[in-house]
Enzyme design. Structure first.
Site, mmCIF file in Angstrom:
data_model
loop_
_atom_site.group_PDB
_atom_site.id
_atom_site.type_symbol
_atom_site.label_atom_id
_atom_site.label_comp_id
_atom_site.label_asym_id
_atom_site.label_seq_id
_atom_site.Cartn_x
_atom_site.Cartn_y
_atom_site.Cartn_z
ATOM 1 N N ARG A 214 47.573 40.069 44.476
ATOM 2 C CA ARG A 214 46.359 40.685 45.022
ATOM 3 C C ARG A 214 46.707 41.536 46.238
ATOM 4 N NH1 ARG A 214 45.151 35.278 43.831
ATOM 5 N NH2 ARG A 214 43.519 34.991 42.233
ATOM 6 N N LYS A 239 44.032 33.444 47.446
ATOM 7 C CA LYS A 239 42.570 33.491 47.382
ATOM 8 C C LYS A 239 41.973 32.132 47.060
ATOM 9 C CE LYS A 239 38.780 35.840 44.964
ATOM 10 N NZ LYS A 239 38.428 36.837 43.929
ATOM 11 N N HIS A 306 42.347 46.799 42.526
ATOM 12 C CA HIS A 306 42.406 45.558 41.745
ATOM 13 C C HIS A 306 42.755 45.841 40.280
ATOM 14 C CE1 HIS A 306 41.763 41.250 41.695
ATOM 15 N NE2 HIS A 306 41.097 41.360 40.564
ATOM 16 N N ARG A 309 46.245 44.985 39.385
ATOM 17 C CA ARG A 309 46.480 43.574 39.024
ATOM 18 C C ARG A 309 46.163 43.350 37.544
ATOM 19 N NH1 ARG A 309 46.671 38.112 40.721
ATOM 20 N NH2 ARG A 309 44.941 36.793 40.020
ATOM 21 N N HIS A 332 45.727 32.477 38.255
ATOM 22 C CA HIS A 332 44.412 32.212 37.661
ATOM 23 C C HIS A 332 44.309 30.712 37.342
ATOM 24 C CE1 HIS A 332 44.441 36.612 36.750
ATOM 25 N NE2 HIS A 332 43.170 36.467 37.068
ATOM 26 N N TYR A 341 42.415 39.277 28.039
ATOM 27 C CA TYR A 341 43.692 39.881 27.686
ATOM 28 C C TYR A 341 44.237 39.386 26.350
ATOM 29 C CZ TYR A 341 43.566 40.851 32.704
ATOM 30 O OH TYR A 341 43.190 41.256 33.948
#
Length: 354
Positions: A214, A239, A306, A309, A332, A341
């Site tokens: 990020r 995050k 973003h 990413r 994640h 994805y």
């Protein structure tokens, strides 16, 4: 009642010391030649002091109530301002939450008295807000409101309808954004970056595409977290609050080695640089401005940082990494976040069906 103590001096003179102890006052004492006089003084003085003590306590209690009333939120804006001071500032995402709260404060909802607040007010605010922002933003701000309301009711003892957000139908979030970066766009982005005065911007784009890190993770990177021997970066501030290791591709290694050599030269270091920020002096705001100019100069439409990413994550799947391996790199926690994805692996699945 107070106390009377008999005292005898060295010359044999007898006196009587009367003492009055009342909370909030200094000890008061008088000396008398007789017990009767000391007792009379106590009877006359103690009631007056007790009355003064009660009045002082009453005034102090009133002052506390006045101060508490000043602090106690009365309208939604009061509650949100207190939340900013006491809660938001302690969070990792304080900057983003502050931005959302300031946006909420601009709407009529902020001026409604808490005791009159109801679900209709929330729905009206949602309708107004959806004219300006995406459903996902409204849902984030509903989460902030919900947390603030619960805190006010459970810890600040603020009287209002605790169930104000119950049964409020939230807007549906749009499908997850996946903005790919074509080879032509990547080339244009690099050329534009080389023309930008910011000396770090191309390196940051490269690291984003190679590591799926990020923006905040890259800008806050320190040399202590980079291991060239193990080809990895150990992130401690993320995050979601969970530390993770990020493996480095050969391209990412080359970018970091170049950055270290340049930094060591500028600092006059004779050995290898192994401490301090990788991007010294670069603030988030300065980078945002530089990136915006670069994207505009490159002629890219609807492209955000973003998205790098997302592009990096897509490339990891295209290299054949499993969902577990990708989540280990990207951080994640929820596998559903990577579901967008999975179409990248369909061709491989089809090959297995032959």
């Amino acid at each position: 009642m107070g106390t009377i103590i008999k005292r005898t001096s060295g010359k044999g003179v007898v006196t009587y010391q009367a003492k009055i102890r009342i909370s909030g006052f200094k000890i008061i004492s008088r000396t008398f030649p007789s017990h009767e006089e000391a007792e009379a003084w106590l009877r006359a003085t103690e009631p007056e002091l007790k009355a003064r003590s009660r009045e002082t306590a009453r005034q102090q209690a009133h002052a506390r109530l006045v101060e508490e009333f000043k602090e106690r939120p009365r309208i939604v804006a009061d509650l949100l301002h207190r939340n900013l001071r006491e809660e938001t500032v302690r969070k990792k995402g304080a900057e983003a939450e502050t931005h959302h709260i300031r946006s909420i404060l601009k709407y009529p909802l902020a001026r409604i008295h808490l005791e009159n607040l109801n679900r209709r007010d929330i729905k009206e605010w949602m309708e107004q807000r959806l004219r300006d922002v995406a459903p996902s933003t409204v849902n984030r701000e509903l989460n902030i409101l919900n947390a603030a309301f619960k805190l006010a009711a459970n810890e600040w003892d603020v009287a209002f309808c605790k169930s104000v957000l119950i049964a409020v139908r939230r807007p549906h979030n749009p499908p997850g954004r996946v903005r790919r970066l074509s080879p032509a766009e990547e080339g244009a982005l690099r050329r534009a970056g080389e023309e930008t005065r910011n000396p770090y911007i191309v390196s940051i784009v490269d690291l984003a595409l190679e590591t799926a890190m990020r923006r905040g993770e890259i800008l806050g990177l320190e040399w202590e977290r980079v291991s060239f021997a193990h080809r990895s970066i150990q992130l401690t501030e993320t995050k979601n609050g969970t530390p993770r290791g990020v493996p480095l591709s050969r391209r990412a290694m080359a970018v970091l080695l170049t950055l270290r050599q340049v930094a060591a030269y500028e600092l006059g270091c004779t050995g290898e640089l192994d401490s301090g920020p990788v991007f010294p002096g670069l603030t988030i705001n300065a980078f945002k401005l530089a990136f915006t100019r670069m994207v505009k100069r490159a002629g890219l439409q609807n492209f955000r940082f973003h998205d790098l990413r997302h592009e990096a994550t897509s490339r990891l799947f295209e290299k054949g990494l499993s969902q577990m391996e990708v989540s280990t790199i990207t951080g994640h926690k929820d596998p559903r976040m990577l579901a967008r994805y999975t179409h990248l692996q369909v061709k491989d699945l089809a090959a297995k069906l032959d």
